[in-house]
Write a protein that holds these residues in place. Structure first.
Motif, PDB file in Angstrom:
ATOM      1  N   VAL A  11      36.269  26.562  76.111  1.00 52.03           N
ATOM      2  CA  VAL A  11      37.157  25.245  75.972  1.00 52.03           C
ATOM      3  C   VAL A  11      37.367  24.955  74.563  1.00 52.03           C
ATOM      4  O   VAL A  11      36.375  24.586  74.047  1.00 52.03           O
ATOM      5  N   GLN A  12      38.600  25.170  74.053  1.00 59.37           N
ATOM      6  CA  GLN A  12      38.980  24.552  72.657  1.00 59.37           C
ATOM      7  C   GLN A  12      40.101  23.360  73.054  1.00 59.37           C
ATOM      8  O   GLN A  12      41.052  23.558  73.709  1.00 59.37           O
ATOM      9  N   HIS A  13      39.685  22.199  72.649  1.00 59.29           N
ATOM     10  CA  HIS A  13      40.462  21.277  72.689  1.00 59.29           C
ATOM     11  C   HIS A  13      41.799  21.348  72.015  1.00 59.29           C
ATOM     12  O   HIS A  13      41.822  21.821  71.086  1.00 59.29           O
ATOM     13  N   MET A  14      42.779  20.963  72.895  1.00 61.72           N
ATOM     14  CA  MET A  14      44.251  21.014  72.138  1.00 61.72           C
ATOM     15  C   MET A  14      45.343  20.181  72.893  1.00 61.72           C
ATOM     16  O   MET A  14      44.854  19.568  74.057  1.00 61.72           O
ATOM     17  N   HIS A  15      46.253  19.949  72.170  1.00 66.12           N
ATOM     18  CA  HIS A  15      47.254  19.055  72.809  1.00 66.12           C
ATOM     19  C   HIS A  15      47.977  19.534  74.190  1.00 66.12           C
ATOM     20  O   HIS A  15      48.131  20.726  74.372  1.00 66.12           O
ATOM     21  N   PRO A  16      48.026  18.670  75.063  1.00 63.62           N
ATOM     22  CA  PRO A  16      48.324  19.007  76.447  1.00 63.62           C
ATOM     23  C   PRO A  16      49.740  19.794  76.617  1.00 63.62           C
ATOM     24  O   PRO A  16      49.662  20.443  77.675  1.00 63.62           O
ATOM     25  N   HIS A  17      50.430  19.408  75.793  1.00 64.55           N
ATOM     26  CA  HIS A  17      51.744  20.057  75.891  1.00 64.55           C
ATOM     27  C   HIS A  17      52.082  21.504  74.975  1.00 64.55           C
ATOM     28  O   HIS A  17      53.159  21.937  75.007  1.00 64.55           O
ATOM     29  N   SER A  18      50.934  21.678  74.447  1.00 63.02           N
ATOM     30  CA  SER A  18      51.039  22.830  73.602  1.00 63.02           C
ATOM     31  C   SER A  18      51.243  24.084  74.343  1.00 63.02           C
ATOM     32  O   SER A  18      50.604  24.419  75.244  1.00 63.02           O
ATOM     33  N   LYS A  19      52.421  25.057  74.141  1.00 64.98           N
ATOM     34  CA  LYS A  19      52.451  26.261  74.556  1.00 64.98           C
ATOM     35  C   LYS A  19      51.079  26.983  73.901  1.00 64.98           C
ATOM     36  O   LYS A  19      51.187  27.471  72.723  1.00 64.98           O
ATOM     37  N   SER A  20      50.394  27.495  74.785  1.00 60.36           N
ATOM     38  CA  SER A  20      49.048  28.120  74.176  1.00 60.36           C
ATOM     39  C   SER A  20      49.205  29.459  73.642  1.00 60.36           C
ATOM     40  O   SER A  20      49.668  30.481  74.058  1.00 60.36           O
ATOM     41  N   GLN A  21      49.124  29.486  72.157  1.00 57.60           N
ATOM     42  CA  GLN A  21      49.243  30.732  71.438  1.00 57.60           C
ATOM     43  C   GLN A  21      47.752  31.124  71.185  1.00 57.60           C
ATOM     44  O   GLN A  21      47.610  32.157  70.583  1.00 57.60           O
ATOM     45  N   LEU A  22      46.899  30.326  71.701  1.00 60.03           N
ATOM     46  CA  LEU A  22      45.504  30.567  71.252  1.00 60.03           C
ATOM     47  C   LEU A  22      44.763  32.065  71.314  1.00 60.03           C
ATOM     48  O   LEU A  22      44.261  32.611  70.423  1.00 60.03           O
ATOM     49  N   ALA A  23      45.072  32.493  72.786  1.00 59.21           N
ATOM     50  CA  ALA A  23      44.716  33.824  72.801  1.00 59.21           C
ATOM     51  C   ALA A  23      45.342  34.919  71.858  1.00 59.21           C
ATOM     52  O   ALA A  23      44.407  35.788  71.251  1.00 59.21           O
ATOM     53  N   SER A  24      46.642  34.893  71.616  1.00 62.11           N
ATOM     54  CA  SER A  24      47.050  35.853  70.603  1.00 62.11           C
ATOM     55  C   SER A  24      46.453  35.614  69.161  1.00 62.11           C
ATOM     56  O   SER A  24      46.429  36.542  68.465  1.00 62.11           O
ATOM     57  N   ILE A  25      46.411  34.405  68.998  1.00 60.38           N
ATOM     58  CA  ILE A  25      45.648  34.051  67.422  1.00 60.38           C
ATOM     59  C   ILE A  25      44.361  34.797  67.266  1.00 60.38           C
ATOM     60  O   ILE A  25      44.001  35.387  66.513  1.00 60.38           O
ATOM     61  N   LEU A  26      43.692  34.463  68.468  1.00 65.31           N
ATOM     62  CA  LEU A  26      42.261  34.786  68.451  1.00 65.31           C
ATOM     63  C   LEU A  26      42.086  36.239  68.613  1.00 65.31           C
ATOM     64  O   LEU A  26      41.200  37.080  68.107  1.00 65.31           O
ATOM     65  N   GLN A  27      43.200  36.936  69.453  1.00 65.51           N
ATOM     66  CA  GLN A  27      42.997  38.335  69.485  1.00 65.51           C
ATOM     67  C   GLN A  27      43.250  39.158  68.221  1.00 65.51           C
ATOM     68  O   GLN A  27      42.689  40.351  68.334  1.00 65.51           O
ATOM     69  N   LYS A  28      44.082  38.503  67.163  1.00 68.90           N
ATOM     70  CA  LYS A  28      44.119  39.407  66.138  1.00 68.90           C
ATOM     71  C   LYS A  28      42.961  39.979  65.366  1.00 68.90           C
ATOM     72  O   LYS A  28      43.049  41.137  65.040  1.00 68.90           O
TER      73      LYS A  28
END
Lengths: 278, 209
Positions: free
Chosen positions: B41-58
């Motif tokens: 669980v990473q806190h983030m803005h509720p309406h963010s289109k999550s790019q977290l997976a692709s950022i971390l995958q790099k």
């Protein structure tokens, strides 16, 4: 006291007891969320364990009604997920224009925020006068709140923001009047809304619908119950009707996926195909 | 402190302000054959289109994806809570999502993930609290410890925001407090220790009999 294994046994027995006594069937709900809500109720009611809660709900209907309120999903927003409502305007409204009249079902409407969102959208698109909206929930308390259409004014800032992001063009404040801490939704919005009691776990098919909205309800069901609900939706939609689910829900794993095609994949909007193609 | 000789079956991580960098730092040090599923669980803005997976995958060798409801949890896969949904673990070790009320002003909430993961994994769970500016995760980490699991916290001094690590440390007796760059290697040690200590025990038994 809190042997997790016992807790899980007691939880199953509680759900069984609710079903036997009151007919509400939570046995096929996803357990992790249910358990959290039940434990929360234990704490607030200062009961030692789930068995004690079972005893209370069997012998005191008010205690059951309180638990029922805890167990129903009543977190919702107006124009929740603005990108979804934008897709609804751009992709679904043109399809709905083709029908001479519209029947729209909000299944599991909770306190009704999304129903009022739909009413606003239909008004702006000039479709409201030929639409009949059905807003259903299993819980009569939240249904009553939906019918009243009164929301805490503190939420309206978020709703206004959502509305604007979703492509709303009017002044959102025109749709409600503020009374101290509350926003009362404009009466004209509910002229064509029928609020009624319906349980997706136990009740049957609902009319010949052109659009069914059921967002963020199915995530609380296990796969069997999801399948049951999606079967109801498939059978309740007319050909060319549209089904809208929550952004993390899908018809993919159900028996009915072949009856539908994607029209807005990301937003989980599906079109029911004519029978001969399914 | 010596490492516990036990098998761990899942790792749960909570992070908030500064978390994207911290998560990337930890995940980039774990090899592709890391044997535990990782739930984050990473806190983030509720309406963010999550790019977290692709950022971390790099920078990561493990496969990273946003959690899907009812998905069976697989070893060596990293699951991220989607924006505006709580992520929970069912007893049968499937993922569940919910839109329940915010907990600690957060959805997703770290406490919810940790507490439900304790139900499913009991003492075979590792909990990790990284940087953050609130106290979400502290109660969850305490539950992990109560059930006999392993609690790991980022050294508050090395954290971009120290409130969350500090809250976690004061909520329970933490097994290890480590600067960011030592967390990944420690997790590897912890997981690799079990087969080794098991072998050592076996040969001890042989010699004594």
């Amino acid at each position: 006291m809190d042997d997790p294994h016992n807790e899980n046994i007691e939880l199953q027995l509680l759900l069984q007891a609710i079903h036997l006594k009151y007919g509400y069937d939570f046995r096929d709900y996803a357990k992790a969320s249910i358990k959290r809500r039940v434990l929360h109720r234990l704490k607030s009611s200062q009961l030692p364990n789930i068995s004690a809660l079972q005893h209370s709900i069997l012998n005191d209907v008010r205690c059951f009604e309180q638990l029922l309120l805890d167990l129903s999903i009543n977190v919702t927003e107006m124009f929740r997920d603005p990108s979804f409502y934008q897709a609804l305007r751009e992709t679904v409204i043109p399809l709905l224009r083709e029908f001479p009249f519209l029947k729209i079902w909000h299944a599991g409407c909770a306190t009704g925020e999304e129903v009022y969102s739909m009413a606003i959208l239909l008004k702006e698109e000039g479709l409201y006068s030929r639409a009949q909206l059905y807003a259903t929930d299993m819980n009569e308390v939240v249904l009553k709140q939906a019918k009243d259409g009164i929301f805490p004014i503190s939420r309206l800032k978020q709703y206004t923001e959502n509305y604007q992001k979703s492509g709303g063009r009017e002044a959102f404040s025109d749709y409600y009047s503020a009374h101290y801490e509350h926003a009362v939704m404009d009466k004209s919005l509910k002229e064509n809304i029928l609020f009624s009691d319906h349980n997706l776990a136990t009740d049957g098919v609902f009319g010949e619908m052109h659009l069914i909205m059921c967002r963020n309800v199915l995530i609380y069901f296990n796969r069997e119950l999801q399948n049951r609900a999606l079967g109801l939706f498939a059978d309740s939609l007319c050909e060319g009707g549209v089904l809208c689910l929550g952004s993390k829900e899908s018809i993919r794993f159900s028996d009915y996926s072949r009856q539908f095609e994607d029209i807005a994949r990301e937003e989980k909007i599906y079109l029911k195909k004519p029978a001969c193609y399914s | 402190m010596s490492l516990p000789c036990k098998e761990f079956q899942a790792l749960v991580i909570g992070s908030s302000a500064g978390g994207v960098y911290a998560l990337s730092a930890v995940l980039s040090t774990l090899p592709a054959d890391f044997s535990l599923p990782i739930l984050i669980v990473q806190h983030m803005h509720p309406h963010s289109k999550s790019q977290l997976a692709s950022i971390l995958q790099k920078k990561a060798q493990l496969s990273i994806r946003e959690a899907e409801e009812k998905e069976r949890i697989q070893p060596g896969v990293v699951y991220l809570a989607p924006p505006n949904y709580h992520l929970l673990v069912e007893l049968d070790r499937h993922l569940a999502l919910s839109i329940d009320e915010r907990v600690n002003y957060s959805r997703p909430a770290i406490d919810l993930l940790f507490e439900s993961a304790v139900d499913a994994y009991r003492d075979k769970l590792i909990g990790l609290i990284l940087t953050g500016a609130n106290s979400d995760g502290a109660a969850g980490l305490r539950r992990i410890k109560q059930a006999g699991g392993y609690a790991l916290v980022q050294d508050p001094q090395s954290a971009e925001a120290d409130a969350m690590p500090l809250a976690a440390c004061s909520a329970t007796s933490v097994d290890k407090v480590l600067p960011l760059h030592e967390i990944g290697p420690h997790l590897l040690q912890l997981v690799n220790h079990y087969p080794r200590c098991l072998n050592a025990r076996r040969s001890e038994l042989k010699h004594s009999s």
